[in-house]
Design a protein around this motif. Structure first.
Motif, PDB file in Angstrom:
ATOM      1  N   ALA A  12      13.680  -1.512 -13.787  1.00 51.83           N
ATOM      2  CA  ALA A  12      13.388  -0.942 -12.460  1.00 51.83           C
ATOM      3  C   ALA A  12      12.106  -0.111 -12.509  1.00 51.83           C
ATOM      4  CB  ALA A  12      14.561  -0.102 -11.978  1.00 51.83           C
ATOM      5  N   CYS A  13      11.921   0.683 -13.566  1.00 45.71           N
ATOM      6  CA  CYS A  13      10.689   1.461 -13.725  1.00 45.71           C
ATOM      7  C   CYS A  13       9.498   0.527 -13.915  1.00 45.71           C
ATOM      8  CB  CYS A  13      10.786   2.394 -14.926  1.00 45.71           C
ATOM      9  SG  CYS A  13      11.795   3.854 -14.687  1.00 45.71           S
ATOM     10  N   CYS A  51      16.544  -8.928 -24.236  1.00 49.33           N
ATOM     11  CA  CYS A  51      16.493  -9.752 -23.032  1.00 49.33           C
ATOM     12  C   CYS A  51      17.918 -10.135 -22.633  1.00 49.33           C
ATOM     13  CB  CYS A  51      15.660 -10.997 -23.291  1.00 49.33           C
ATOM     14  SG  CYS A  51      15.661 -12.173 -21.922  1.00 49.33           S
ATOM     15  N   PRO A  52      18.311  -9.886 -21.388  1.00 51.40           N
ATOM     16  CA  PRO A  52      19.658 -10.252 -20.963  1.00 51.40           C
ATOM     17  C   PRO A  52      19.864 -11.762 -20.845  1.00 51.40           C
ATOM     18  CG  PRO A  52      18.421  -9.344 -19.123  1.00 51.40           C
ATOM     19  CD  PRO A  52      17.563  -9.205 -20.340  1.00 51.40           C
ATOM     20  N   ASN A  53      18.790 -12.527 -20.837  1.00 54.91           N
ATOM     21  CA  ASN A  53      18.898 -13.978 -20.707  1.00 54.91           C
ATOM     22  C   ASN A  53      19.105 -14.656 -22.063  1.00 54.91           C
ATOM     23  OD1 ASN A  53      18.740 -16.452 -19.141  1.00 54.91           O
ATOM     24  ND2 ASN A  53      16.744 -16.754 -20.080  1.00 54.91           N
ATOM     25  N   CYS A  54      18.287 -14.297 -23.048  1.00 55.10           N
ATOM     26  CA  CYS A  54      18.344 -14.995 -24.337  1.00 55.10           C
ATOM     27  C   CYS A  54      18.786 -14.106 -25.497  1.00 55.10           C
ATOM     28  CB  CYS A  54      16.990 -15.622 -24.659  1.00 55.10           C
ATOM     29  SG  CYS A  54      15.700 -14.429 -25.070  1.00 55.10           S
ATOM     30  N   GLY A  55      18.859 -12.799 -25.290  1.00 55.03           N
ATOM     31  CA  GLY A  55      19.276 -11.887 -26.360  1.00 55.03           C
ATOM     32  C   GLY A  55      18.169 -11.512 -27.326  1.00 55.03           C
ATOM     33  N   GLY A  56      16.950 -11.960 -27.072  1.00 55.28           N
ATOM     34  CA  GLY A  56      15.827 -11.631 -27.955  1.00 55.28           C
ATOM     35  C   GLY A  56      15.417 -10.172 -27.813  1.00 55.28           C
ATOM     36  N   ARG A  57      15.139  -9.540 -28.944  1.00 47.85           N
ATOM     37  CA  ARG A  57      14.664  -8.151 -28.936  1.00 47.85           C
ATOM     38  C   ARG A  57      13.258  -8.106 -28.359  1.00 47.85           C
ATOM     39  NH1 ARG A  57      17.310  -3.839 -31.938  1.00 47.85           N
ATOM     40  NH2 ARG A  57      19.481  -4.496 -31.884  1.00 47.85           N
ATOM     41  N   PHE A  58      12.938  -7.000 -27.696  1.00 45.14           N
ATOM     42  CA  PHE A  58      11.602  -6.848 -27.130  1.00 45.14           C
ATOM     43  C   PHE A  58      10.597  -6.590 -28.243  1.00 45.14           C
ATOM     44  CE2 PHE A  58      14.279  -5.160 -23.547  1.00 45.14           C
ATOM     45  CZ  PHE A  58      14.129  -6.272 -22.739  1.00 45.14           C
ATOM     46  N   PHE A  87      10.687 -16.111 -21.607  1.00 43.12           N
ATOM     47  CA  PHE A  87       9.749 -15.874 -20.504  1.00 43.12           C
ATOM     48  C   PHE A  87      10.384 -15.285 -19.242  1.00 43.12           C
ATOM     49  CE2 PHE A  87       7.964 -19.220 -23.187  1.00 43.12           C
ATOM     50  CZ  PHE A  87       6.829 -18.567 -23.614  1.00 43.12           C
ATOM     51  N   MET A  88      11.601 -14.756 -19.343  1.00 41.56           N
ATOM     52  CA  MET A  88      12.191 -14.066 -18.194  1.00 41.56           C
ATOM     53  C   MET A  88      11.348 -12.821 -17.913  1.00 41.56           C
ATOM     54  SD  MET A  88      16.007 -12.521 -17.732  1.00 41.56           S
ATOM     55  CE  MET A  88      16.652 -12.235 -16.113  1.00 41.56           C
ATOM     56  N   ARG A  89      10.978 -12.625 -16.664  1.00 37.17           N
ATOM     57  CA  ARG A  89      10.134 -11.488 -16.285  1.00 37.17           C
ATOM     58  C   ARG A  89      10.928 -10.189 -16.414  1.00 37.17           C
ATOM     59  NH1 ARG A  89       5.602 -12.698 -15.450  1.00 37.17           N
ATOM     60  NH2 ARG A  89       4.907 -10.817 -14.432  1.00 37.17           N
ATOM     61  N   GLU A 128      12.767  -9.046 -13.338  1.00 38.97           N
ATOM     62  CA  GLU A 128      14.008  -9.747 -13.013  1.00 38.97           C
ATOM     63  C   GLU A 128      15.204  -9.184 -13.780  1.00 38.97           C
ATOM     64  OE1 GLU A 128      13.425 -13.929 -13.755  1.00 38.97           O
ATOM     65  OE2 GLU A 128      11.531 -13.937 -12.663  1.00 38.97           O
ATOM     66  N   MET A 129      14.952  -8.395 -14.811  1.00 29.95           N
ATOM     67  CA  MET A 129      16.016  -7.891 -15.670  1.00 29.95           C
ATOM     68  C   MET A 129      16.778  -6.716 -15.063  1.00 29.95           C
ATOM     69  SD  MET A 129      14.217  -8.150 -19.386  1.00 29.95           S
ATOM     70  CE  MET A 129      13.460  -9.660 -19.936  1.00 29.95           C
ATOM     71  N   GLU A 130      16.238  -6.136 -13.994  1.00 30.88           N
ATOM     72  CA  GLU A 130      16.891  -4.981 -13.361  1.00 30.88           C
ATOM     73  C   GLU A 130      18.323  -5.314 -12.944  1.00 30.88           C
ATOM     74  OE1 GLU A 130      16.336  -2.012  -9.518  1.00 30.88           O
ATOM     75  OE2 GLU A 130      14.746  -3.424 -10.012  1.00 30.88           O
TER      76      GLU A 130
END
Length: 169
Positions: free
Chosen positions: A101-102, A132-139, A154-156, A159-161
């Motif tokens: 969100a930030c 990442c909530p889509n694939c579980g990859g660490r940032f 590649f999830m933005r 979109e993760m909010e």
């Protein structure tokens, strides 16, 4: 005119409010097509740039080092110091954390997200994401955040909010 007298020019990058030094250095380097080594040579700081991008501040950045960096990046040393965690605040080097969100409001990594005491976003009352909530990859480290998306699926980030849970008060 001799070639040695030509001074290189660099594009200026304005820091975002609360931005981490790692994220700022990555943005500055990309705007000027520099590697961490190239920026280290330009500032005379050598490998410190690569360490700082990974939140490795042992030894801590000195005032003299921040002033050398300030001369090259065109941002005053006080502003660069604000991009670091205060000495009295512990930091988590890993995992890299994010409030989507930030990020939607201001597309940068905030230094406060890495503070040990930070459990969630005070502004949005949301838990911070560490993967990442889509694939579980660490940032990846913020210096590598190019287009604001997961580097694996590649999830933005914006979109993760929808996947962040509210912090219970």
């Amino acid at each position: 005119m001799e070639v040695e007298n030509i001074k290189p020019w660099l594009f200026r990058v304005q820091p975002y409010q609360g931005e981490s030094l790692s994220h700022f250095l990555g943005r500055f380097r990309r705007a000027n097509d520099l590697t961490p080594t190239g920026l280290g040579k330009a500032t005379g700081l050598g490998g410190a740039i690569a360490r700082w991008e990974k939140f490795r501040f042992n030894p801590p950045a000195s005032r003299q080092q921040l002033e050398a960096l300030a001369t090259v990046v065109g941002v005053d040393a006080d502003s660069l110091e604000e991009m670091l965690a205060p000495a009295r605040v512990g930091m988590n080097l890993e995992p890299i954390r994010l409030c989507a969100a930030c990020y939607a409001d201001s597309p940068c990594h905030k230094i406060e997200w890495q503070f040990k005491a930070t459990k969630g976003c005070d502004r949005h009352k949301l838990h911070l994401l560490s993967e990442c909530p889509n694939c579980g990859g660490r940032f990846k480290i913020p210096a590598l955040w190019i287009d604001g998306h997961c580097q694996r699926c590649f999830m933005r980030f914006t979109e993760m909010e929808n996947y962040q849970k509210f912090v219970e008060v």
